[in-house]
Scaffold this motif. Structure first.
Motif, PDB file in Angstrom:
ATOM      1  N   GLU A  80      87.799 -16.150 -36.154  1.00 43.15           N
ATOM      2  CA  GLU A  80      88.322 -15.389 -35.010  1.00 43.15           C
ATOM      3  C   GLU A  80      89.838 -15.244 -35.118  1.00 43.15           C
ATOM      4  OE1 GLU A  80      86.625 -13.861 -32.828  1.00 43.15           O
ATOM      5  OE2 GLU A  80      84.635 -14.772 -32.787  1.00 43.15           O
ATOM      6  N   LEU A  83      90.700 -12.869 -37.921  1.00 45.53           N
ATOM      7  CA  LEU A  83      90.477 -11.472 -37.551  1.00 45.53           C
ATOM      8  C   LEU A  83      91.634 -10.933 -36.714  1.00 45.53           C
ATOM      9  CD1 LEU A  83      88.692  -8.952 -37.346  1.00 45.53           C
ATOM     10  CD2 LEU A  83      87.575 -10.003 -35.362  1.00 45.53           C
ATOM     11  N   LEU A  84      92.091 -11.705 -35.723  1.00 47.00           N
ATOM     12  CA  LEU A  84      93.204 -11.250 -34.883  1.00 47.00           C
ATOM     13  C   LEU A  84      94.475 -11.090 -35.694  1.00 47.00           C
ATOM     14  CD1 LEU A  84      92.587 -13.416 -31.680  1.00 47.00           C
ATOM     15  CD2 LEU A  84      91.983 -11.031 -32.061  1.00 47.00           C
ATOM     16  N   VAL A  87      94.097  -7.845 -37.803  1.00 43.50           N
ATOM     17  CA  VAL A  87      94.303  -6.632 -36.993  1.00 43.50           C
ATOM     18  C   VAL A  87      95.779  -6.455 -36.658  1.00 43.50           C
ATOM     19  CG1 VAL A  87      93.781  -5.561 -34.776  1.00 43.50           C
ATOM     20  CG2 VAL A  87      91.972  -6.678 -36.055  1.00 43.50           C
ATOM     21  N   PHE A  92      95.211  -1.610 -35.708  1.00 46.91           N
ATOM     22  CA  PHE A  92      93.894  -1.369 -35.126  1.00 46.91           C
ATOM     23  C   PHE A  92      93.263  -0.117 -35.740  1.00 46.91           C
ATOM     24  CE2 PHE A  92      91.300   0.776 -31.904  1.00 46.91           C
ATOM     25  CZ  PHE A  92      90.334  -0.211 -31.689  1.00 46.91           C
ATOM     26  N   TRP A  95      89.975  -0.928 -40.623  1.00 49.06           N
ATOM     27  CA  TRP A  95      88.999  -2.000 -40.829  1.00 49.06           C
ATOM     28  C   TRP A  95      88.786  -2.328 -42.294  1.00 49.06           C
ATOM     29  CZ3 TRP A  95      88.851  -4.177 -36.481  1.00 49.06           C
ATOM     30  CH2 TRP A  95      88.867  -3.445 -35.287  1.00 49.06           C
ATOM     31  N   CYS A 110      83.543  -6.618 -39.065  1.00 49.28           N
ATOM     32  CA  CYS A 110      84.838  -6.785 -38.387  1.00 49.28           C
ATOM     33  C   CYS A 110      84.980  -5.793 -37.237  1.00 49.28           C
ATOM     34  CB  CYS A 110      85.982  -6.598 -39.395  1.00 49.28           C
ATOM     35  SG  CYS A 110      86.076  -7.870 -40.664  1.00 49.28           S
ATOM     36  N   GLU A 111      84.632  -4.538 -37.479  1.00 52.13           N
ATOM     37  CA  GLU A 111      84.777  -3.513 -36.436  1.00 52.13           C
ATOM     38  C   GLU A 111      83.849  -3.787 -35.258  1.00 52.13           C
ATOM     39  OE1 GLU A 111      84.483   1.350 -35.910  1.00 52.13           O
ATOM     40  OE2 GLU A 111      84.030   0.400 -37.843  1.00 52.13           O
ATOM     41  N   HIS A 113      82.405  -6.605 -34.319  1.00 53.69           N
ATOM     42  CA  HIS A 113      82.750  -7.837 -33.606  1.00 53.69           C
ATOM     43  C   HIS A 113      83.998  -7.636 -32.740  1.00 53.69           C
ATOM     44  CE1 HIS A 113      82.980 -12.158 -32.877  1.00 53.69           C
ATOM     45  NE2 HIS A 113      84.280 -12.080 -33.139  1.00 53.69           N
ATOM     46  N   TYR A 114      84.997  -6.953 -33.271  1.00 58.09           N
ATOM     47  CA  TYR A 114      86.236  -6.762 -32.516  1.00 58.09           C
ATOM     48  C   TYR A 114      86.009  -5.851 -31.314  1.00 58.09           C
ATOM     49  CZ  TYR A 114      91.232  -6.164 -31.673  1.00 58.09           C
ATOM     50  OH  TYR A 114      92.474  -6.163 -31.096  1.00 58.09           O
ATOM     51  N   PHE A 118      86.492  -7.958 -27.943  1.00 54.18           N
ATOM     52  CA  PHE A 118      87.890  -7.861 -27.511  1.00 54.18           C
ATOM     53  C   PHE A 118      88.225  -6.538 -26.822  1.00 54.18           C
ATOM     54  CE2 PHE A 118      87.901 -10.880 -31.027  1.00 54.18           C
ATOM     55  CZ  PHE A 118      88.584 -11.945 -30.462  1.00 54.18           C
TER      56      PHE A 118
END
Length: 446
Positions: A80, A83-84, A87, A92, A95, A110-111, A113-114, A118
């Motif tokens: 997690e 990933l943040l 990005v 943003f 991906w 990744c796309e 899940h984000y 979020f």
């Protein structure tokens, strides 16, 4: 096993092991009894029973790892955070690069899940909505100009009241209509660097550019002070001044020039400390008055204050009765006296109404009603009475008073002729203002 967040993906971001000084790799051990600085060990040193100073091998410990799910199964806390960070680094929507930096997930994973956790998460959206409502309500309480995020910033009409209050400030550009040192660019506009310039001429041109840079720095410094202290918001200072007594308001105006040397928080604390000092001095004077009156207990002060108010009410009623008896033949004077008495009975402070009759038998103009006029809250009771009798608005009176005070301070005294030359109004009004300021001790005669 206590599952706690790691320091990051890079092992060099973690503190070294206290035993072998190698960089820690999850999982690792944290002593639960040594502190306050964390005592960390790698698994190899922990299995050997490493001890150092106060740390002993039988101390309680915690296993530090981020290998546990947070938002959904299949995504660990370490992933997690990775990933943040990806990005934030790649942007943003990019991906492909996010997945390349992650190395453990695909582009689609990744796309999805984000976006799911979020962006479209209802829990986060409700939290952001509540934060936005709180922020909007705070701005509304401060008197800010509301506008929708899709709209342009507020642009007051040129030479309007709001534009003059904002000193020609243009919010969309964060500039003023007339900047500090507004003609600084004029000395630079005709300078041109060419190859055949002599060394002296080249050095002179560079000196002019350096001077221009210093003037720009001073302009930016002043704008930073205005932005940090919120000086462009005139309503803010009006609301703050009304919270303080008149004596503290005068100090607030005088001390405003020192805001440039301290931050906004320190300046507000400085003003608040002076306001507290004023209240303490006022309370000390009140207690000293009680002591002079022979009062030794707080129970006696309540009786004393109640009797004092009764005496003042009786004195005011006798004064009003004398006024109405003096003008008993005038029906308007009787009506005004009855209005005063009704206001006193209702618990409202009556307005000062003084009726005079000239030698020719003409009745003079009635006193000016100060209700709602700007600047009235800055006057004391005697100044309000003067403005009512002289029929002078509070704003003009404050300007005349400040002009006379400055001239008296500059010359060490002031004559009536100088006061008449300084403020161009009716000579009778000037004399009344001059005599009043002399009587109150604001100015002295030359």
């Amino acid at each position: 096993m206590d599952r706690l967040a790691s320091f990051g993906n890079d092992p060099f971001d973690k503190p070294p092991c206290r035993g072998c000084s190698s960089y820690l790799i999850e999982p690792y051990i944290k002593c639960a009894e040594c502190g306050p600085s964390p005592f960390l060990l790698c698994l190899q040193c922990f299995t050997r029973g490493f001890e150092y100073k106060k740390h002993e091998s039988d101390h309680k410990y915690e296993i530090m790892t981020s290998d546990f799910p947070v938002l959904e199964p299949g995504w660990t806390a370490q992933e997690e955070m990775a990933l943040l960070e990806a990005v934030m680094d790649c942007g943003f929507g990019n991906w492909q690069d996010v997945a390349y930096q992650m190395r453990t997930k695909t582009k689609e994973e990744c796309e999805n899940h984000y976006m799911k956790n979020f962006i479209n998460n209802p829990l986060f959206s409700s939290t952001l909505l509540s934060l936005r409502k709180t922020k909007d309500s705070r701005f509304a309480a401060e008197g800010a100009i509301p506008f929708k995020p899709t709209d342009d910033p507020p642009r007051p009409t040129f030479d309007s009241v709001l534009s003059r209050d904002m000193a020609g400030y243009m919010p969309a550009r964060a500039d003023f209509m007339e900047e500090f040192d507004n003609y600084a660019e004029w000395d630079l506009k005709d300078i041109d660097f060419v190859d055949d310039d002599s060394d002296i001429l080249h050095a002179l041109k560079l000196a002019v550019v350096d001077i221009y840079h210093s003037r720009l720095k001073e302009r930016q410094r002043r704008k930073k002070i205005i932005r940090d202290h919120g000086l462009i918001n005139l309503r803010k200072f009006q609301m703050l001044e009304r919270c303080y007594p008149k004596e503290v308001q005068e100090l607030y105006d005088v001390m405003r020039r020192f805001a440039r040397v301290v931050g906004p928080t320190e300046h507000d604390k400085f003003i608040e400390s002076h306001a507290l000092e004023f209240e303490l001095r006022k309370e000390i004077r009140r207690l000293q008055d009680y002591r002079k009156a022979g009062i030794k207990s707080f129970c006696s002060t309540k009786v004393y204050e109640r009797m004092k108010r009764m005496r003042e009410d009786e004195r005011r009623k006798r004064t009003m009765l004398c006024d109405v008896l003096q003008y008993i033949q005038d029906g308007r004077a009787c009506q005004q006296w009855l209005s005063k008495q009704a206001a006193i009975d209702a618990g409202i402070t009556p307005a000062v109404t003084t009726i005079t009759v000239s030698a020719t038998g003409r009745r003079s103009a009635p006193p000016l009603n100060l209700t709602g006029l700007p600047g009235t809250e800055k006057l004391n009771e005697r100044e309000k009475e003067l403005c009512q009798v002289v029929r002078l608005v509070p704003g003009a009176y404050l300007e005349y008073k400040q002009a006379l005070l400055n001239e008296c301070r500059r010359q060490g005294g002031l004559r009536l002729a100088q006061a008449r030359a300084l403020i161009k109004i009716d000579v009778n009004k000037t004399r009344k203002i001059y005599d009043f300021l002399i009587k109150e001790g604001y100015i002295t005669k030359a």
